[in-house]
Design a protein around this motif. Sequence first.
Motif, PDB file in Angstrom:
ATOM      1  N   LEU A 289      16.922 -13.040  -8.205  1.00  0.00           N
ATOM      2  CA  LEU A 289      15.867 -12.112  -8.304  1.00  0.00           C
ATOM      3  C   LEU A 289      14.835 -12.731  -9.386  1.00  0.00           C
ATOM      4  CD1 LEU A 289      17.486  -8.605  -7.889  1.00  0.00           C
ATOM      5  CD2 LEU A 289      16.614  -9.836  -6.114  1.00  0.00           C
ATOM      6  N   ASP A 290      15.128 -13.052 -10.371  1.00  0.00           N
ATOM      7  CA  ASP A 290      14.258 -13.684 -11.252  1.00  0.00           C
ATOM      8  C   ASP A 290      13.758 -14.788 -10.902  1.00  0.00           C
ATOM      9  OD1 ASP A 290      14.911 -11.587 -13.172  1.00  0.00           O
ATOM     10  OD2 ASP A 290      16.593 -12.820 -14.284  1.00  0.00           O
ATOM     11  N   ASP A 291      14.420 -15.597 -10.123  1.00  0.00           N
ATOM     12  CA  ASP A 291      13.717 -16.849  -9.500  1.00  0.00           C
ATOM     13  C   ASP A 291      12.675 -16.566  -8.674  1.00  0.00           C
ATOM     14  OD1 ASP A 291      15.400 -18.514 -11.137  1.00  0.00           O
ATOM     15  OD2 ASP A 291      16.613 -19.095  -9.380  1.00  0.00           O
ATOM     16  N   ILE A 292      12.962 -15.423  -7.819  1.00  0.00           N
ATOM     17  CA  ILE A 292      11.826 -15.077  -6.696  1.00  0.00           C
ATOM     18  C   ILE A 292      10.781 -14.650  -7.256  1.00  0.00           C
ATOM     19  CG2 ILE A 292      11.653 -13.190  -5.089  1.00  0.00           C
ATOM     20  CD1 ILE A 292      14.634 -13.285  -4.298  1.00  0.00           C
ATOM     21  N   ASN A 293      11.079 -13.803  -8.554  1.00  0.00           N
ATOM     22  CA  ASN A 293       9.603 -13.193  -9.266  1.00  0.00           C
ATOM     23  C   ASN A 293       8.930 -14.138  -9.836  1.00  0.00           C
ATOM     24  OD1 ASN A 293       8.830 -12.466 -12.336  1.00  0.00           O
ATOM     25  ND2 ASN A 293       8.757 -10.660 -11.103  1.00  0.00           N
ATOM     26  N   LEU A 294       9.601 -15.369 -10.506  1.00  0.00           N
ATOM     27  CA  LEU A 294       8.923 -16.362 -11.188  1.00  0.00           C
ATOM     28  C   LEU A 294       8.016 -17.244 -10.203  1.00  0.00           C
ATOM     29  CD1 LEU A 294       8.570 -17.719 -13.914  1.00  0.00           C
ATOM     30  CD2 LEU A 294      10.532 -19.373 -13.094  1.00  0.00           C
ATOM     31  N   ILE A 295       8.978 -17.612  -9.050  1.00  0.00           N
ATOM     32  CA  ILE A 295       8.146 -18.581  -7.998  1.00  0.00           C
ATOM     33  C   ILE A 295       7.035 -17.813  -7.277  1.00  0.00           C
ATOM     34  CG2 ILE A 295       8.583 -20.013  -6.095  1.00  0.00           C
ATOM     35  CD1 ILE A 295      11.355 -20.284  -7.148  1.00  0.00           C
ATOM     36  N   LEU A 296       7.324 -16.506  -6.876  1.00  0.00           N
ATOM     37  CA  LEU A 296       6.364 -15.717  -6.068  1.00  0.00           C
ATOM     38  C   LEU A 296       5.366 -15.185  -6.708  1.00  0.00           C
ATOM     39  CD1 LEU A 296       8.592 -14.723  -3.148  1.00  0.00           C
ATOM     40  CD2 LEU A 296       7.271 -16.564  -3.308  1.00  0.00           C
ATOM     41  N   GLY A 297       5.575 -14.857  -8.111  1.00  0.00           N
ATOM     42  CA  GLY A 297       4.721 -14.151  -9.073  1.00  0.00           C
ATOM     43  C   GLY A 297       4.332 -12.625  -8.416  1.00  0.00           C
ATOM     44  N   TYR A 298       5.416 -12.120  -7.675  1.00  0.00           N
ATOM     45  CA  TYR A 298       5.271 -10.831  -7.425  1.00  0.00           C
ATOM     46  C   TYR A 298       6.485 -10.112  -8.119  1.00  0.00           C
ATOM     47  CZ  TYR A 298       1.999 -11.484  -3.800  1.00  0.00           C
ATOM     48  OH  TYR A 298       0.820 -11.892  -2.759  1.00  0.00           O
ATOM     49  N   GLU A 299       6.414  -8.606  -8.481  1.00  0.00           N
ATOM     50  CA  GLU A 299       7.490  -7.913  -8.846  1.00  0.00           C
ATOM     51  C   GLU A 299       8.376  -7.941  -7.513  1.00  0.00           C
ATOM     52  OE1 GLU A 299       8.516  -3.261 -10.405  1.00  0.00           O
ATOM     53  OE2 GLU A 299       6.631  -4.330 -10.730  1.00  0.00           O
ATOM     54  N   VAL A 300       9.688  -7.697  -7.781  1.00  0.00           N
ATOM     55  CA  VAL A 300      10.809  -8.037  -6.742  1.00  0.00           C
ATOM     56  C   VAL A 300      11.344  -6.568  -6.340  1.00  0.00           C
ATOM     57  CG1 VAL A 300      12.708  -8.818  -5.618  1.00  0.00           C
ATOM     58  CG2 VAL A 300      11.118 -10.197  -6.954  1.00  0.00           C
ATOM     59  N   LYS A 301      11.521  -6.177  -5.303  1.00  0.00           N
ATOM     60  CA  LYS A 301      12.145  -4.935  -4.973  1.00  0.00           C
ATOM     61  C   LYS A 301      13.097  -5.205  -4.137  1.00  0.00           C
ATOM     62  CE  LYS A 301      12.033  -0.124  -3.089  1.00  0.00           C
ATOM     63  NZ  LYS A 301      11.171   0.962  -2.426  1.00  0.00           N
ATOM     64  N   PRO A 302      14.585  -5.430  -4.464  1.00  0.00           N
ATOM     65  CA  PRO A 302      15.707  -5.661  -3.476  1.00  0.00           C
ATOM     66  C   PRO A 302      16.000  -4.746  -2.588  1.00  0.00           C
ATOM     67  CG  PRO A 302      16.286  -5.603  -5.559  1.00  0.00           C
ATOM     68  CD  PRO A 302      14.846  -5.215  -5.584  1.00  0.00           C
ATOM     69  N   VAL A 303      16.279  -5.044  -1.336  1.00  0.00           N
ATOM     70  CA  VAL A 303      16.932  -4.203  -0.316  1.00  0.00           C
ATOM     71  C   VAL A 303      18.219  -5.248   0.342  1.00  0.00           C
ATOM     72  CG1 VAL A 303      14.991  -2.625  -0.052  1.00  0.00           C
ATOM     73  CG2 VAL A 303      15.547  -4.630   1.671  1.00  0.00           C
ATOM     74  N   ILE A 304      19.334  -4.423   0.739  1.00  0.00           N
ATOM     75  CA  ILE A 304      20.309  -5.052   1.031  1.00  0.00           C
ATOM     76  C   ILE A 304      20.185  -5.220   2.606  1.00  0.00           C
ATOM     77  CG2 ILE A 304      21.823  -3.046   1.466  1.00  0.00           C
ATOM     78  CD1 ILE A 304      23.915  -4.744   0.224  1.00  0.00           C
ATOM     79  N   ALA A 305      20.539  -6.387   3.259  1.00  0.00           N
ATOM     80  CA  ALA A 305      20.985  -6.489   4.569  1.00  0.00           C
ATOM     81  C   ALA A 305      22.028  -7.630   4.803  1.00  0.00           C
ATOM     82  CB  ALA A 305      19.520  -7.207   5.190  1.00  0.00           C
ATOM     83  N   GLY A 306      22.391  -7.765   6.093  1.00  0.00           N
ATOM     84  CA  GLY A 306      23.501  -8.511   6.213  1.00  0.00           C
ATOM     85  C   GLY A 306      23.035 -10.019   6.372  1.00  0.00           C
ATOM     86  N   GLU A 307      24.113 -10.767   5.933  1.00  0.00           N
ATOM     87  CA  GLU A 307      23.496 -12.337   5.988  1.00  0.00           C
ATOM     88  C   GLU A 307      23.264 -12.858   7.359  1.00  0.00           C
ATOM     89  OE1 GLU A 307      25.604 -16.450   4.207  1.00  0.00           O
ATOM     90  OE2 GLU A 307      26.881 -14.903   4.371  1.00  0.00           O
TER      91      GLU A 307
ATOM     92  N   PHE B  26      37.628  -9.225   7.850  1.00  0.00           N
ATOM     93  CA  PHE B  26      38.162  -7.894   7.452  1.00  0.00           C
ATOM     94  C   PHE B  26      37.200  -6.874   8.127  1.00  0.00           C
ATOM     95  CE2 PHE B  26      40.796  -9.959   4.000  1.00  0.00           C
ATOM     96  CZ  PHE B  26      42.025 -10.405   4.792  1.00  0.00           C
ATOM     97  N   VAL B  27      35.940  -6.975   8.103  1.00  0.00           N
ATOM     98  CA  VAL B  27      35.210  -6.063   8.491  1.00  0.00           C
ATOM     99  C   VAL B  27      33.729  -6.815   9.041  1.00  0.00           C
ATOM    100  CG1 VAL B  27      33.972  -6.058   6.120  1.00  0.00           C
ATOM    101  CG2 VAL B  27      33.845  -4.062   7.329  1.00  0.00           C
ATOM    102  N   ARG B  28      33.075  -5.809   9.937  1.00  0.00           N
ATOM    103  CA  ARG B  28      32.129  -6.348  10.792  1.00  0.00           C
ATOM    104  C   ARG B  28      30.721  -5.986   9.545  1.00  0.00           C
ATOM    105  NH1 ARG B  28      32.265  -7.249  15.972  1.00  0.00           N
ATOM    106  NH2 ARG B  28      30.106  -6.492  16.083  1.00  0.00           N
ATOM    107  N   GLU B  29      29.837  -6.550   9.724  1.00  0.00           N
ATOM    108  CA  GLU B  29      28.665  -6.891   8.842  1.00  0.00           C
ATOM    109  C   GLU B  29      27.913  -5.328   8.916  1.00  0.00           C
ATOM    110  OE1 GLU B  29      26.199 -10.548   7.650  1.00  0.00           O
ATOM    111  OE2 GLU B  29      24.964  -9.509   9.375  1.00  0.00           O
ATOM    112  N   ARG B  30      27.927  -4.976  10.158  1.00  0.00           N
ATOM    113  CA  ARG B  30      27.003  -3.790  10.471  1.00  0.00           C
ATOM    114  C   ARG B  30      27.645  -2.509   9.753  1.00  0.00           C
ATOM    115  NH1 ARG B  30      23.102  -1.967  13.578  1.00  0.00           N
ATOM    116  NH2 ARG B  30      22.556  -4.034  14.402  1.00  0.00           N
ATOM    117  N   ALA B  31      29.020  -2.748   9.642  1.00  0.00           N
ATOM    118  CA  ALA B  31      29.822  -1.450   9.193  1.00  0.00           C
ATOM    119  C   ALA B  31      29.632  -1.633   7.862  1.00  0.00           C
ATOM    120  CB  ALA B  31      31.300  -1.480   9.810  1.00  0.00           C
TER     121      ALA B  31
END
Length: 565
Positions: free
Chosen positions: A114-132, A47-52
């Motif tokens: 996000l909690d899994d990432i924090n637990l495994i990597l040991g860093y506080e996670v700052k998420p940003v959004i990007a296309g799959e 229905f829509v392009r990822e970039r849009a």
Amino acid sequence: MAVNSNLKIGELLIKEGIISSEQLDKALAEHKKTGDFLGITLVKLGFVRERAIMPVLAKQLNVEYIDLSKQEISPEVIKKVPAKFASHYKLMPISIEANVIKVAVVDPLDLHTLDDINLILGYEVKPVIAGENQISDAIRKYYGLGADTVEKMVSETEGEKKEESSEVKVETPTAEEVEEDASIIKFVNEIFSQAIKERATDIHIEPFEDFLRVRYRVDGILHETNVPPSIKQFQSSIVSRIKIMANLNIAERRLPQDGRAKIKVAGKAYDLRVSILPTPHGETVNLRILSGEMLLSLKQLGLSDDDRKTLEEMIKKPYGIIYVTGPTGSGKTTTLYACMNEINNTDKKILTIEDPIEYQLEGISQMQIHPKIGLTFAAGLRSMLRHDPDIMLVGEVRDLETAEFAVRVALTGHLVFSTLHTNNAAGAITRLLDMGVEPFLVSSSLECSIAQRLVRVLCDKCKKPYTPDKETLEKLDASDDDKDVTIYKAVGCDECRGTGYIGRTAIYEFLTIDDDIRDMIIARESSTRINQEAIKKGMHTLRRDGWERIKQGITTPEEVLRVSS
């Protein structure tokens, strides 16, 4: 929380005119079934392009949007996140500052991930959004094709093998060992899947002393794909897996081998033509990808109206020879198969002898040559005559015996199609004479010689107009009326993966044989003189045909000059 956010996102997308209410309803219904983020669902449904959609979603969710295609990521950051972790969670690390890691994800509302990432990597996670798709491309770019699979293979073998010497490993795994190794199978399948995704026609797997290189041929140009350096230690297993698929001898590593295999990618079936050659550092593999979609009709070949009319007249002749000329990879077989499809009907008996048979043509009897057992083109032609054919296709004329036999077949009332490796259409005549075919036989049997080349087609999304310089116009044999014409240049975008081109089309040169040309053949005139005479009579050269494609905005001067110089 996620559902309400999805509803708000949907309403915003409708307000922005990106989707309709009906599309939102369908996407929400699918979202409830799969649990995927609504943005992903909308993209998957087409229905829509990822970039849009991604910038709009970022604004609604109050998170930063990252265009990964324009992002440069430090190798130090990549080392902090294992490939298998990035692939599993569909994330891409961007940067690390103090104790905070910035990661690009598809769904920033997925708090569990996000909690899994924090637990495994040991860093506080700052998420940003990007296309799959951008995340998948970035993972492949920075980690290498199939990096998570290779990591798994390395971890499985760690501690089990002694340190290997710098020499190439000579042991070959048994068929049972390769079949049981799911990781090798998965990695080979990933090579195939990526090749299909990139519209590749060939895959090259090439071993060198310290590394293994994988290249794809896309639109006639080879592109290297990034693979993890550690894949080098698994090269024998990769080759053995491909040999098993093609029913080849996995124990034979000293001689070249050829075979065929079938694969299915995204529900579509493909044939693989497999060729294996021994080298000092292991076996190199070439895989030609063949699909039924590559079979074209005459209208799909890209012929001009005049050329198509000429070809349609030629293939309806009761006897004579039609040669298609050009270097390897110029589309000669595609043109011949299009001709076969056009004249293939129940009142015609059509036989072919090829090396190899690239496509199975329904209603046409095809034969593969086997020189080791005496089945050459010439020998096959003799046998084919006993089957009372109307039309015969000879894959290639390589020697005097085949050339003379094809001529005599044409003179006894058969229409023959074949190929020659020459630079232009007139070159086919001198090539036959150089082989030793008598001039009177060539002049009596030859009806048409067609030279062709493949040029890349401009990407409609990013091509830009410009005015060519005088020197370029002169090289392309442009007329005075063309001096002010606007043509296009390749730029590059995500749609064409930065190349500026998507797909290929052919340019042609048709030399039809009339009485004057026949007299020149008898007199053994040079191909240059024959070419000049044909141009006087209205034949357009490859460059002139290419210039017409340039004026139509189909391709560029660089492409035409590249293939016709």
